[in-house]
Design a protein around this motif. Structure first.
Motif, PDB file in Angstrom:
ATOM      1  N   ARG A  76       0.946  -1.189   0.059  1.00  0.00           N
ATOM      2  CA  ARG A  76       0.080   0.082   0.163  1.00  0.00           C
ATOM      3  C   ARG A  76       0.959   1.187  -0.104  1.00  0.00           C
ATOM      4  NH1 ARG A  76      -4.373   1.652   4.905  1.00  0.00           N
ATOM      5  NH2 ARG A  76      -5.243   3.494   3.852  1.00  0.00           N
ATOM      6  N   ILE A  77       1.733   1.220   0.844  1.00  0.00           N
ATOM      7  CA  ILE A  77       2.754   2.316   0.987  1.00  0.00           C
ATOM      8  C   ILE A  77       3.483   2.799  -0.375  1.00  0.00           C
ATOM      9  CG2 ILE A  77       4.800   3.407   2.186  1.00  0.00           C
ATOM     10  CD1 ILE A  77       3.619   1.929   4.445  1.00  0.00           C
ATOM     11  N   LYS A 134       0.394  11.390  12.628  1.00  0.00           N
ATOM     12  CA  LYS A 134       1.423  11.954  11.976  1.00  0.00           C
ATOM     13  C   LYS A 134       2.090  10.987  11.215  1.00  0.00           C
ATOM     14  CE  LYS A 134       5.417  14.933  12.659  1.00  0.00           C
ATOM     15  NZ  LYS A 134       6.191  15.528  13.788  1.00  0.00           N
ATOM     16  N   VAL A 135       1.844  11.385   9.749  1.00  0.00           N
ATOM     17  CA  VAL A 135       2.928  10.603   8.882  1.00  0.00           C
ATOM     18  C   VAL A 135       4.159  11.166   8.502  1.00  0.00           C
ATOM     19  CG1 VAL A 135       2.893   9.468   6.493  1.00  0.00           C
ATOM     20  CG2 VAL A 135       0.992   9.303   7.957  1.00  0.00           C
ATOM     21  N   THR A 136       5.185  10.814   8.615  1.00  0.00           N
ATOM     22  CA  THR A 136       6.747  11.329   8.334  1.00  0.00           C
ATOM     23  C   THR A 136       7.447  10.561   7.309  1.00  0.00           C
ATOM     24  OG1 THR A 136       6.727  11.980  10.701  1.00  0.00           O
ATOM     25  CG2 THR A 136       8.732  12.306   9.390  1.00  0.00           C
ATOM     26  N   LEU A 137       7.732  11.125   6.208  1.00  0.00           N
ATOM     27  CA  LEU A 137       8.492  10.661   5.151  1.00  0.00           C
ATOM     28  C   LEU A 137       9.904  11.428   5.232  1.00  0.00           C
ATOM     29  CD1 LEU A 137       8.939   8.587   2.691  1.00  0.00           C
ATOM     30  CD2 LEU A 137       7.880  10.404   1.438  1.00  0.00           C
ATOM     31  N   GLN A 138      10.886  10.588   5.344  1.00  0.00           N
ATOM     32  CA  GLN A 138      12.426  11.118   5.419  1.00  0.00           C
ATOM     33  C   GLN A 138      13.395  10.611   4.264  1.00  0.00           C
ATOM     34  OE1 GLN A 138      14.125  11.556   9.723  1.00  0.00           O
ATOM     35  NE2 GLN A 138      12.572   9.951  10.040  1.00  0.00           N
ATOM     36  N   ALA A 139      14.238  11.470   3.759  1.00  0.00           N
ATOM     37  CA  ALA A 139      15.070  11.012   2.678  1.00  0.00           C
ATOM     38  C   ALA A 139      16.304  11.571   3.119  1.00  0.00           C
ATOM     39  CB  ALA A 139      14.408  11.414   1.367  1.00  0.00           C
ATOM     40  N   ASP A 189      -4.196   7.107   3.118  1.00  0.00           N
ATOM     41  CA  ASP A 189      -3.758   7.507   1.895  1.00  0.00           C
ATOM     42  C   ASP A 189      -3.385   8.844   1.577  1.00  0.00           C
ATOM     43  OD1 ASP A 189      -3.786   4.661   0.954  1.00  0.00           O
ATOM     44  OD2 ASP A 189      -5.991   4.765   0.905  1.00  0.00           O
ATOM     45  N   HIS A 190      -4.542   9.971   2.007  1.00  0.00           N
ATOM     46  CA  HIS A 190      -4.336  11.150   1.795  1.00  0.00           C
ATOM     47  C   HIS A 190      -2.963  11.732   2.481  1.00  0.00           C
ATOM     48  CE1 HIS A 190      -8.640  11.403   1.198  1.00  0.00           C
ATOM     49  NE2 HIS A 190      -8.188  11.773  -0.188  1.00  0.00           N
ATOM     50  N   ALA A 191      -2.464  11.095   3.629  1.00  0.00           N
ATOM     51  CA  ALA A 191      -1.423  11.489   4.388  1.00  0.00           C
ATOM     52  C   ALA A 191      -0.278  11.076   3.613  1.00  0.00           C
ATOM     53  CB  ALA A 191      -1.284  10.948   5.624  1.00  0.00           C
TER      54      ALA A 191
END
Length: 121
Positions: free
Chosen positions: A29-30, A64-69, A87-89
């Motif tokens: 899903r991600i 809270k969704v966090t995406l780090q790169a 999904d929106h997050a």
């Protein structure tokens, strides 16, 4: 080295870590939600890219969704969303991280190349 490791999609599949709040069952899903990020990672070698997505307070009002790169020669990039719908997050953090990557590229790209690229497109 496999063929997927050399492709942008392979980089996303191979280098994305699931942090707190996500289980391996969430991976498909991600990856689907973040797939538009893959072409923006194509400027780096597969093993130079580190990505992590995490989710905090899934049952609370402050999800809270966090995406780090972590990209070589770039700042540590962080995108967050407080959207209640997962999904929106994920879409929001994907868009924000893409924007940050493109902002970083334009800041660090030599001025001569920027001018040439704009004339040829």
């Amino acid at each position: 080295m496999s063929g997927t490791q050399n492709s942008p999609t392979g980089t996303l599949h191979e280098r994305l870590r699931l942090g707190a709040g996500f289980a391996e069952a969430d991976r498909t899903r991600i990856l689907e939600a973040l797939s538009a990020l893959a072409p923006h990672l194509s400027g780096w070698e597969h093993d130079q890219v580190e990505l992590e997505v995490s989710l905090k307070d899934t049952d609370g009002a402050a999800q809270k969704v966090t995406l780090q790169a972590w990209l070589p020669e770039r700042a540590h990039l962080v995108a967050t969303s407080r959207e209640r719908d997962l999904d929106h997050a994920l879409a929001e953090v994907r868009r924000d991280l893409i924007r940050q990557i493109e902002d970083e590229r334009s800041r660090r790209e030599p001025r001569e190349r920027r001018k040439t690229r704009k004339r040829t497109t």
